[in-house]
Write a protein that holds these residues in place. Structure first.
Motif, mmCIF file in Angstrom:
data_model
loop_
_atom_site.group_PDB
_atom_site.id
_atom_site.type_symbol
_atom_site.label_atom_id
_atom_site.label_comp_id
_atom_site.label_asym_id
_atom_site.label_seq_id
_atom_site.Cartn_x
_atom_site.Cartn_y
_atom_site.Cartn_z
ATOM 1 N N LEU A 90 0.863 -1.181 0.000
ATOM 2 C CA LEU A 90 0.000 0.000 0.000
ATOM 3 C C LEU A 90 0.892 1.220 0.000
ATOM 4 C CD1 LEU A 90 -3.009 0.921 0.137
ATOM 5 C CD2 LEU A 90 -2.670 1.208 2.602
ATOM 6 N N ARG A 91 0.533 2.192 -0.842
ATOM 7 C CA ARG A 91 1.311 3.423 -0.958
ATOM 8 C C ARG A 91 0.414 4.613 -0.607
ATOM 9 N NH1 ARG A 91 5.714 3.742 -3.929
ATOM 10 N NH2 ARG A 91 5.013 5.393 -5.341
ATOM 11 N N VAL A 92 0.968 5.558 0.182
ATOM 12 C CA VAL A 92 0.180 6.680 0.698
ATOM 13 C C VAL A 92 0.892 7.986 0.369
ATOM 14 C CG1 VAL A 92 -0.929 7.702 2.720
ATOM 15 C CG2 VAL A 92 -0.646 5.212 2.585
ATOM 16 N N LEU A 93 0.180 8.887 -0.311
ATOM 17 C CA LEU A 93 0.718 10.194 -0.703
ATOM 18 C C LEU A 93 -0.166 11.284 -0.094
ATOM 19 C CD1 LEU A 93 2.374 12.256 -2.281
ATOM 20 C CD2 LEU A 93 1.152 11.599 -4.350
ATOM 21 N N PRO A 94 0.195 11.810 1.090
ATOM 22 C CA PRO A 94 -0.558 12.929 1.661
ATOM 23 C C PRO A 94 -0.243 14.225 0.912
ATOM 24 C CG PRO A 94 0.777 11.781 3.316
ATOM 25 C CD PRO A 94 1.265 11.359 1.977
ATOM 26 N N LEU A 95 -1.234 15.101 0.830
ATOM 27 C CA LEU A 95 -1.086 16.369 0.132
ATOM 28 C C LEU A 95 -1.274 17.533 1.094
ATOM 29 C CD1 LEU A 95 -3.249 15.492 -3.016
ATOM 30 C CD2 LEU A 95 -0.760 15.363 -2.809
ATOM 31 N N ALA A 112 5.252 14.846 6.452
ATOM 32 C CA ALA A 112 4.120 14.215 7.126
ATOM 33 C C ALA A 112 4.515 12.830 7.623
ATOM 34 C CB ALA A 112 2.925 14.122 6.185
ATOM 35 N N LEU A 113 3.856 12.383 8.695
ATOM 36 C CA LEU A 113 4.047 11.029 9.211
ATOM 37 C C LEU A 113 2.865 10.162 8.817
ATOM 38 C CD1 LEU A 113 5.405 11.332 12.878
ATOM 39 C CD2 LEU A 113 6.628 10.548 10.857
ATOM 40 N N VAL A 114 3.148 8.945 8.387
ATOM 41 C CA VAL A 114 2.095 8.004 8.018
ATOM 42 C C VAL A 114 2.299 6.729 8.823
ATOM 43 C CG1 VAL A 114 0.958 6.766 6.156
ATOM 44 C CG2 VAL A 114 2.041 8.979 5.692
ATOM 45 N N ARG A 115 1.234 6.300 9.498
ATOM 46 C CA ARG A 115 1.257 5.043 10.244
ATOM 47 C C ARG A 115 0.252 4.077 9.621
ATOM 48 N NH1 ARG A 115 2.498 8.802 14.264
ATOM 49 N NH2 ARG A 115 4.289 8.183 15.536
ATOM 50 N N LEU A 116 0.666 2.832 9.492
ATOM 51 C CA LEU A 116 -0.177 1.783 8.929
ATOM 52 C C LEU A 116 -0.343 0.689 9.970
ATOM 53 C CD1 LEU A 116 -0.219 0.354 5.408
ATOM 54 C CD2 LEU A 116 0.278 -1.233 7.277
ATOM 55 N N GLU A 146 11.135 9.616 -3.238
ATOM 56 C CA GLU A 146 9.775 9.933 -3.641
ATOM 57 C C GLU A 146 8.954 10.356 -2.418
ATOM 58 O OE1 GLU A 146 7.588 6.610 -5.144
ATOM 59 O OE2 GLU A 146 7.959 5.370 -3.379
ATOM 60 N N PRO A 147 7.977 11.273 -2.588
ATOM 61 C CA PRO A 147 7.179 11.762 -1.448
ATOM 62 C C PRO A 147 5.998 10.857 -1.131
ATOM 63 C CG PRO A 147 6.587 12.984 -3.402
ATOM 64 C CD PRO A 147 7.679 12.038 -3.819
ATOM 65 N N VAL A 148 6.269 9.568 -0.979
ATOM 66 C CA VAL A 148 5.238 8.557 -0.769
ATOM 67 C C VAL A 148 5.691 7.636 0.363
ATOM 68 C CG1 VAL A 148 3.980 6.626 -1.803
ATOM 69 C CG2 VAL A 148 4.554 8.616 -3.204
ATOM 70 N N ALA A 149 4.751 7.288 1.251
ATOM 71 C CA ALA A 149 5.007 6.236 2.233
ATOM 72 C C ALA A 149 4.682 4.903 1.579
ATOM 73 C CB ALA A 149 4.160 6.455 3.477
ATOM 74 N N HIS A 150 5.703 4.113 1.323
ATOM 75 C CA HIS A 150 5.548 2.829 0.638
ATOM 76 C C HIS A 150 5.620 1.718 1.676
ATOM 77 C CE1 HIS A 150 6.063 -0.126 -2.689
ATOM 78 N NE2 HIS A 150 6.719 -0.784 -1.742
ATOM 79 N N PHE A 151 4.517 0.996 1.852
ATOM 80 C CA PHE A 151 4.440 -0.063 2.845
ATOM 81 C C PHE A 151 4.314 -1.418 2.167
ATOM 82 C CE2 PHE A 151 2.545 3.634 5.001
ATOM 83 C CZ PHE A 151 3.325 3.687 6.153
ATOM 84 N N GLY A 152 5.272 -2.303 2.398
ATOM 85 C CA GLY A 152 5.084 -3.692 2.045
ATOM 86 C C GLY A 152 4.204 -4.368 3.078
ATOM 87 N N PRO A 177 -8.506 -0.530 0.708
ATOM 88 C CA PRO A 177 -8.063 -1.668 -0.120
ATOM 89 C C PRO A 177 -6.550 -1.607 -0.347
ATOM 90 C CG PRO A 177 -9.996 -0.615 -1.065
ATOM 91 C CD PRO A 177 -9.519 0.286 0.030
ATOM 92 N N VAL A 178 -5.926 -2.779 -0.450
ATOM 93 C CA VAL A 178 -4.474 -2.837 -0.624
ATOM 94 C C VAL A 178 -4.120 -2.783 -2.103
ATOM 95 C CG1 VAL A 178 -4.231 -4.118 1.518
ATOM 96 C CG2 VAL A 178 -4.389 -5.365 -0.651
ATOM 97 N N ASN A 179 -2.795 -2.770 -2.373
ATOM 98 C CA ASN A 179 -2.251 -2.770 -3.740
ATOM 99 C C ASN A 179 -2.746 -1.581 -4.548
ATOM 100 O OD1 ASN A 179 -0.917 -5.154 -3.105
ATOM 101 N ND2 ASN A 179 -2.563 -6.442 -3.905
ATOM 102 N N GLN A 180 -2.654 -0.387 -3.938
ATOM 103 C CA GLN A 180 -3.033 0.840 -4.619
ATOM 104 C C GLN A 180 -2.264 2.010 -4.012
ATOM 105 O OE1 GLN A 180 -6.804 2.730 -3.848
ATOM 106 N NE2 GLN A 180 -7.124 1.586 -1.939
ATOM 107 N N LEU A 181 -2.291 3.137 -4.727
ATOM 108 C CA LEU A 181 -1.748 4.395 -4.233
ATOM 109 C C LEU A 181 -2.908 5.256 -3.751
ATOM 110 C CD1 LEU A 181 0.444 6.647 -3.918
ATOM 111 C CD2 LEU A 181 -0.031 7.265 -6.301
ATOM 112 N N LEU A 182 -2.844 5.679 -2.476
ATOM 113 C CA LEU A 182 -3.843 6.567 -1.911
ATOM 114 C C LEU A 182 -3.315 8.001 -1.940
ATOM 115 C CD1 LEU A 182 -4.839 4.555 1.304
ATOM 116 C CD2 LEU A 182 -6.065 4.627 -0.877
ATOM 117 N N ARG A 183 -4.010 8.888 -2.624
ATOM 118 C CA ARG A 183 -3.689 10.314 -2.580
ATOM 119 C C ARG A 183 -4.649 10.954 -1.585
ATOM 120 N NH1 ARG A 183 -0.691 11.954 -7.255
ATOM 121 N NH2 ARG A 183 -1.352 14.091 -6.862
#
Length: 464
Positions: A370-375, A385-389, A417-423, A449-455
């Motif tokens: 799952l990949r998370v891109l906060p704006l 930004a901090l991202v917790r999964l 890259e400005p993305v939190a990438h979580f395996g 849902p997993v296996n996507q980029l969340l903006r």
């Protein structure tokens, strides 16, 4: 771990390259790789037709300068990132060629330092790394420059539209041999700055909440005054849900600093990881998507190294093609360039001899991600930004938390890259994603849902 895909870089002659930054320069919602050229053109590599194609125009190529460090950030709050390129034509002290601060205006790029009103602010001190920082949480970033033999700088845009160095008034204008930098909420709720240095102690600038800083490196045990820092990354090393630090010392012992419950940092680097090398970039990323970060050490003139947490300890693992025993590594960055949920690794070479760029991909597997891109509220990447999964776990409390910071500048000369990438490994469900912006606002999402980029828009945009 890696397979060599360098053939996918069209037009890849031997050259002197240094820092790499991952950013969206053409505003098409896909990232490009800006690669610093030294005595040669900068490059803008874009994934197009299953290859990386150079799209740098004459302005960004800037063939007359000697670029080594680079970072992107929304300097003017218009929702699009500007690009700070640090030029250095001498080892330390005063230099001839000033830095660039590129702003896209209309269909082209303008160097803001070249405008008459900004000439007095130009950085003419040799520097190494640069990172962006939103010290007040307003969605507008300044650029912190780690200079060598002159005062460190923090460039911001004034209300009158001029560039100003505010480092003296906020407590950042220290003089040392500046090297690597990270800007993350490490010891406060705002963006702090950790700087590793050469010929002097490291700095940990804690954000006091009002946009000013105090150096607490001695207080928490991070000075390391006898070593010469290079690449640095912020990563949760022990799985306790808070960020720690990993960095390399040039021909000295490398460090894994765990943040303890008392606020002090403890070095837990095992002997094989600590073993000295001619270190340059350090990257923490989950390359195999197993849910745990790997630590990549890029060296110059000797083999690269990769470490993973296995059986309760950090152990060296096989890099595969990315070992590069004869590589003259100067910079590196990671990004998912082709959108397949796996991180590509680009390595730049140079300094003591021209070499082509290298591109590596992890071997394919069935792990989820799952990949998370906060704006920001303006719509640019919310660097810092901090991202917790949160996922289910057989641990005592029934959950496992991964935490990542959106990169604002790291790895020495570079920016990821400005993305939190979580395996996720075999996990197919995420319980919650929690985001904390540089202004302290928070947002949670349940069961994405997993296996996507969340903006993820800033909460103020959600309310509007």
């Amino acid at each position: 771990m890696f397979q060599d895909c360098s053939s996918l870089i069209r037009l890849n002659p031997p050259a002197l390259h240094y820092g790499v930054a991952v950013c969206d320069l053409d505003q098409d919602r896909a990232f490009e790789l800006f690669v610093c050229g030294f005595r040669g053109p900068n490059r803008v590599l874009k994934w197009e037709d299953q290859a990386l194609v150079d799209q740098a125009d004459e302005t960004l190529a800037d063939v007359e300068r000697m670029a080594i460090g680079v970072a992107a950030g929304d300097f003017d709050g218009d929702g699009q990132e500007e690009l700070y390129v640090l030029n250095t034509d001498t080892f330390g002290g005063r230099k001839r060629f000033g830095d660039r601060l590129f702003d896209r205006q209309g269909s082209g790029w303008v160097d803001l330092f070249s405008l008459p009103q900004n000439q007095d602010a130009l950085n003419l001190t040799a520097g190494r790394s640069v990172a962006c920082i939103d010290r007040l949480g307003q969605g507008r970033y300044g650029f912190f420059v780690a200079n060598y033999g002159g005062p460190m700088r923090l460039y911001e845009l004034t209300p009158h539209g001029m560039i100003a160095d505010v480092a003296p008034e906020v407590g950042l204008n220290r003089v040392t041999g500046g090297r690597g930098v990270v800007a993350v909420p490490l010891v406060s709720q705002r963006m702090d700055i950790f700087a590793v240095n050469e010929q002097g102690a490291n700095f940990l600038f804690r954000n006091l909440g009002n946009g000013t800083f105090e150096d607490i490196a001695a207080e928490v045990g991070l000075q390391d005054p006898l070593e010469h820092g290079r690449g640095v990354a912020a990563v949760d090393l022990d799985g306790d849900g808070q960020l720690d630090l990993v960095y390399g010392n040039w021909e000295g012992p490398h460090r894994l600093w765990i943040q303890t419950s008392t606020g002090a940092f403890q070095n837990v680097a095992p002997p094989e990881l600590a073993r000295p090398s001619r270190i340059r970039t350090v990257i923490a990323a989950d390359f195999d998507n197993d849910g745990y970060p790997e630590l990549f050490f890029n060296n110059i003139g000797e083999p690269n190294r990769l470490f993973a947490y296995r059986s309760g300890a950090w152990q060296a693992i096989d890099l595969g093609a990315a070992t590069e025993p004869e590589g003259l590594g100067t910079g590196a960055a990671v990004a998912d360039l082709d959108g397949d949920g796996r991180l590509e690794l680009l390595i730049a070479h140079g300094e003591s001899g021209p070499q082509p760029l290298s591109l590596y991909r992890p071997l394919a597997n069935a792990h989820n991600w799952l990949r998370v891109l906060p704006l920001t509220r303006q719509g640019s990447p919310a660097r810092g930004a901090l991202v917790r999964l949160v996922t289910a776990s057989p641990s005592q409390d029934g959950v496992r938390v991964q935490v990542q910071a959106i990169d604002a500048g790291s790895g020495y000369l570079c920016q990821m890259e400005p993305v939190a990438h979580f395996g996720l490994g075999s996990e197919s469900r995420v319980k919650e994603v929690q985001i904390q912006w540089p202004d302290g606002q928070r947002l949670s999402m349940a069961y994405p849902p997993v296996n996507q980029l969340l903006r993820i828009p800033h909460p103020s945009e959600e309310k509007s």
